[in-house]
Design an enzyme around this catalytic site. Structure first.
Site, PDB file in Angstrom:
ATOM      1  N   THR A   1      -6.562   0.410   1.164  1.00 52.80           N
ATOM      2  CA  THR A   1      -6.281  -0.952   0.727  1.00 52.80           C
ATOM      3  C   THR A   1      -7.006  -1.886   1.413  1.00 52.80           C
ATOM      4  O   THR A   1      -7.063  -2.217   2.489  1.00 52.80           O
ATOM      5  CB  THR A   1      -4.663  -1.277   0.737  1.00 52.80           C
ATOM      6  OG1 THR A   1      -4.431  -1.295   1.978  1.00 52.80           O
ATOM      7  CG2 THR A   1      -3.863  -0.299  -0.137  1.00 52.80           C
TER       8      THR A   1
ATOM      9  N   ASN B   1      -7.881  -5.172   2.897  1.00 56.12           N
ATOM     10  CA  ASN B   1      -6.849  -6.591   3.229  1.00 56.12           C
ATOM     11  C   ASN B   1      -7.495  -7.866   3.205  1.00 56.12           C
ATOM     12  O   ASN B   1      -8.610  -7.908   3.741  1.00 56.12           O
ATOM     13  CB  ASN B   1      -6.170  -6.286   4.584  1.00 56.12           C
ATOM     14  CG  ASN B   1      -5.056  -5.209   4.377  1.00 56.12           C
ATOM     15  OD1 ASN B   1      -5.386  -3.927   4.055  1.00 56.12           O
ATOM     16  ND2 ASN B   1      -3.966  -5.367   4.885  1.00 56.12           N
TER      17      ASN B   1
ATOM     18  N   GLU C   1      -2.894  -6.585  -0.340  1.00 52.39           N
ATOM     19  CA  GLU C   1      -3.582  -5.255  -0.048  1.00 52.39           C
ATOM     20  C   GLU C   1      -4.094  -4.737  -1.449  1.00 52.39           C
ATOM     21  O   GLU C   1      -3.091  -4.429  -2.425  1.00 52.39           O
ATOM     22  CB  GLU C   1      -2.797  -4.298   0.525  1.00 52.39           C
ATOM     23  CG  GLU C   1      -2.294  -4.351   1.854  1.00 52.39           C
ATOM     24  CD  GLU C   1      -1.664  -3.247   2.397  1.00 52.39           C
ATOM     25  OE1 GLU C   1      -2.228  -2.358   2.842  1.00 52.39           O
ATOM     26  OE2 GLU C   1      -0.213  -3.383   2.408  1.00 52.39           O
TER      27      GLU C   1
HETATM   28  P1  ADP Z   1      -6.966  -1.210   6.785  1.00 59.18           P
HETATM   29  O1  ADP Z   1      -5.808  -1.006   7.479  1.00 59.18           O
HETATM   30  O2  ADP Z   1      -8.043  -1.683   7.840  1.00 59.18           O
HETATM   31  O3  ADP Z   1      -6.890  -1.958   5.732  1.00 59.18           O
HETATM   32  P2  ADP Z   1      -7.354   1.053   5.128  1.00 59.18           P
HETATM   33  O4  ADP Z   1      -7.120   2.698   5.390  1.00 59.18           O
HETATM   34  O5  ADP Z   1      -6.304   0.481   4.086  1.00 59.18           O
HETATM   35  O6  ADP Z   1      -7.477   0.482   6.426  1.00 59.18           O
HETATM   36  O7  ADP Z   1      -8.736   1.257   4.264  1.00 59.18           O
HETATM   37  C1  ADP Z   1      -9.208   0.137   3.775  1.00 59.18           C
HETATM   38  C2  ADP Z   1     -10.602   0.053   3.684  1.00 59.18           C
HETATM   39  O8  ADP Z   1     -11.147   1.113   3.129  1.00 59.18           O
HETATM   40  C3  ADP Z   1     -10.940  -1.277   2.930  1.00 59.18           C
HETATM   41  O9  ADP Z   1     -11.363  -2.458   3.879  1.00 59.18           O
HETATM   42  C4  ADP Z   1     -12.505  -0.918   2.716  1.00 59.18           C
HETATM   43  O10 ADP Z   1     -13.292  -1.179   3.381  1.00 59.18           O
HETATM   44  C5  ADP Z   1     -12.318   0.705   2.476  1.00 59.18           C
HETATM   45  N1  ADP Z   1     -12.448   1.286   1.275  1.00 59.18           N
HETATM   46  C6  ADP Z   1     -13.008   2.499   0.593  1.00 59.18           C
HETATM   47  N2  ADP Z   1     -12.710   2.437  -0.690  1.00 59.18           N
HETATM   48  C7  ADP Z   1     -11.578   1.839  -1.156  1.00 59.18           C
HETATM   49  C8  ADP Z   1     -10.977   1.484  -2.243  1.00 59.18           C
HETATM   50  N3  ADP Z   1     -11.240   2.507  -3.308  1.00 59.18           N
HETATM   51  N4  ADP Z   1     -10.034   0.360  -2.174  1.00 59.18           N
HETATM   52  C9  ADP Z   1      -9.844  -0.356  -1.150  1.00 59.18           C
HETATM   53  N5  ADP Z   1     -10.548  -0.173  -0.018  1.00 59.18           N
HETATM   54  C10 ADP Z   1     -11.505   0.604   0.221  1.00 59.18           C
HETATM   55  N1  RBF Z   2       5.086  -0.778   0.751  1.00 65.12           N
HETATM   56  C1  RBF Z   2       6.321  -1.133   0.763  1.00 65.12           C
HETATM   57  O1  RBF Z   2       6.948  -0.939   1.668  1.00 65.12           O
HETATM   58  N2  RBF Z   2       6.963  -0.688  -0.384  1.00 65.12           N
HETATM   59  C2  RBF Z   2       6.489  -0.585  -1.789  1.00 65.12           C
HETATM   60  O2  RBF Z   2       6.986  -0.354  -2.668  1.00 65.12           O
HETATM   61  C3  RBF Z   2       4.957  -0.562  -1.597  1.00 65.12           C
HETATM   62  N3  RBF Z   2       4.177  -0.502  -2.709  1.00 65.12           N
HETATM   63  C4  RBF Z   2       2.867  -0.162  -2.689  1.00 65.12           C
HETATM   64  C5  RBF Z   2       2.174   0.070  -4.056  1.00 65.12           C
HETATM   65  C6  RBF Z   2       0.885   0.059  -3.983  1.00 65.12           C
HETATM   66  C7  RBF Z   2       0.082   0.284  -5.210  1.00 65.12           C
HETATM   67  C8  RBF Z   2       0.170  -0.072  -2.895  1.00 65.12           C
HETATM   68  C9  RBF Z   2      -1.387  -0.107  -2.668  1.00 65.12           C
HETATM   69  C10 RBF Z   2       0.690  -0.438  -1.483  1.00 65.12           C
HETATM   70  C11 RBF Z   2       2.060  -0.336  -1.677  1.00 65.12           C
HETATM   71  N4  RBF Z   2       2.746  -0.617  -0.362  1.00 65.12           N
HETATM   72  C12 RBF Z   2       4.432  -0.720  -0.341  1.00 65.12           C
HETATM   73  C13 RBF Z   2       2.377  -1.013   0.708  1.00 65.12           C
HETATM   74  C14 RBF Z   2       1.802   0.037   1.570  1.00 65.12           C
HETATM   75  O3  RBF Z   2       3.015   0.452   2.640  1.00 65.12           O
HETATM   76  C15 RBF Z   2       0.748  -0.190   2.406  1.00 65.12           C
HETATM   77  O4  RBF Z   2      -0.232  -0.048   1.891  1.00 65.12           O
HETATM   78  C16 RBF Z   2       0.586   0.599   3.710  1.00 65.12           C
HETATM   79  O5  RBF Z   2       1.491   0.175   4.435  1.00 65.12           O
HETATM   80  C17 RBF Z   2      -0.892   0.177   4.349  1.00 65.12           C
HETATM   81  O6  RBF Z   2      -0.638  -0.966   4.871  1.00 65.12           O
HETATM   82 MG    MG Z   3      -5.448  -1.639   4.249  1.00 63.80          MG
END
Ligand code: ADP
Ligand code: RBF
Ligand code: MG
Length: 153
Positions: free
Chosen positions: A28, A30, A80
């Site tokens: 995701t 951010n 996110e």
């Molecule tokens: P963080 O906790 O730093 O957000 P994540 O595990 O959520 O780490 O990974 C997010 C990062 O992964 C994004 O900031 C981006 O650089 C990279 N990334 C690669 N593919 C995707 C994707 N399909 N959607 C979103 N982020 C992606």
């Molecule tokens: N976090 C929650 O605590 N409850 C949720 O219902 C929830 N739904 C999510 C749905 C989607 C499509 C995504 C991308 C994230 C969701 N999350 C939810 C956030 C998730 O906890 C978070 O992406 C991770 O904690 C990484 O930061």
């Molecule tokens: Mg993230």
């Protein structure tokens, strides 16, 4: 609140919580707290679908979580975005534009990480179907994305 939709926002992709969403099969992108705080106060927390564009690349489908992640009890609100596309590398520092079109469900406090992962996979399927509808497709071509690949005369 549906009257706020579609909602457009953009900002730099920053480091998130580092909880390894990527390992959960759902990275995701951010936004910074500053960008998150610019969204309307009456935007309901929850899971949304829409379109996303990294810098001036192609526009892809996305699902976004806007809220406090009750599973993790975050203290600050976050936005996110999971872009539904396989990228060759990370894009921290890039600009991410999103167009938030519709609401899928409220955030939930799941009993287990596994339940959260399953819910996210279902959200991705639901978003995929919603974004194939005509009303959604029109917004992919919105001038906001300045999509030179898709100029229609
Ligand atoms: P963080 O906790 O730093 O957000 P994540 O595990 O959520 O780490 O990974 C997010 C990062 O992964 C994004 O900031 C981006 O650089 C990279 N990334 C690669 N593919 C995707 C994707 N399909 N959607 C979103 N982020 C992606
Ligand atoms: N976090 C929650 O605590 N409850 C949720 O219902 C929830 N739904 C999510 C749905 C989607 C499509 C995504 C991308 C994230 C969701 N999350 C939810 C956030 C998730 O906890 C978070 O992406 C991770 O904690 C990484 O930061
Ligand atoms: Mg993230």
């Amino acid at each position: 609140m549906t009257s706020l939709l579609p909602f457009f926002m953009e900002g730099e992709v920053v480091k998130g919580f580092g909880r390894g969403s990527k390992e959960l099969g759902c990275p995701t992108a951010n936004y910074s707290l500053e960008v998150v705080q610019s969204i309307p106060k009456d935007m309901a927390p929850g899971v949304y679908y829409g379109w996303a564009q990294v810098d001036s690349q192609m526009v892809h489908k996305m699902v976004a979580n806007i809220g406090w992640c009750p599973f993790y009890e975050n203290k600050e609100m976050s936005v996110e975005t999971h872009v539904m596309h396989k990228f060759d590398s990370d894009f921290y520092g890039s600009n991410l534009k999103i167009c938030v079109i519709g609401y899928l469900r409220p955030e939930k406090k799941f009993d287990s990480l596994n339940d959260l992962i399953e819910a996210i996979q279902q959200d991705i399927k639901n978003a995929d179907a919603k974004l194939d509808e005509y009303e959604a497709k029109v917004l992919k071509e919105h001038k906001y994305f300045n999509n030179t690949n898709n100029i229609t005369v």
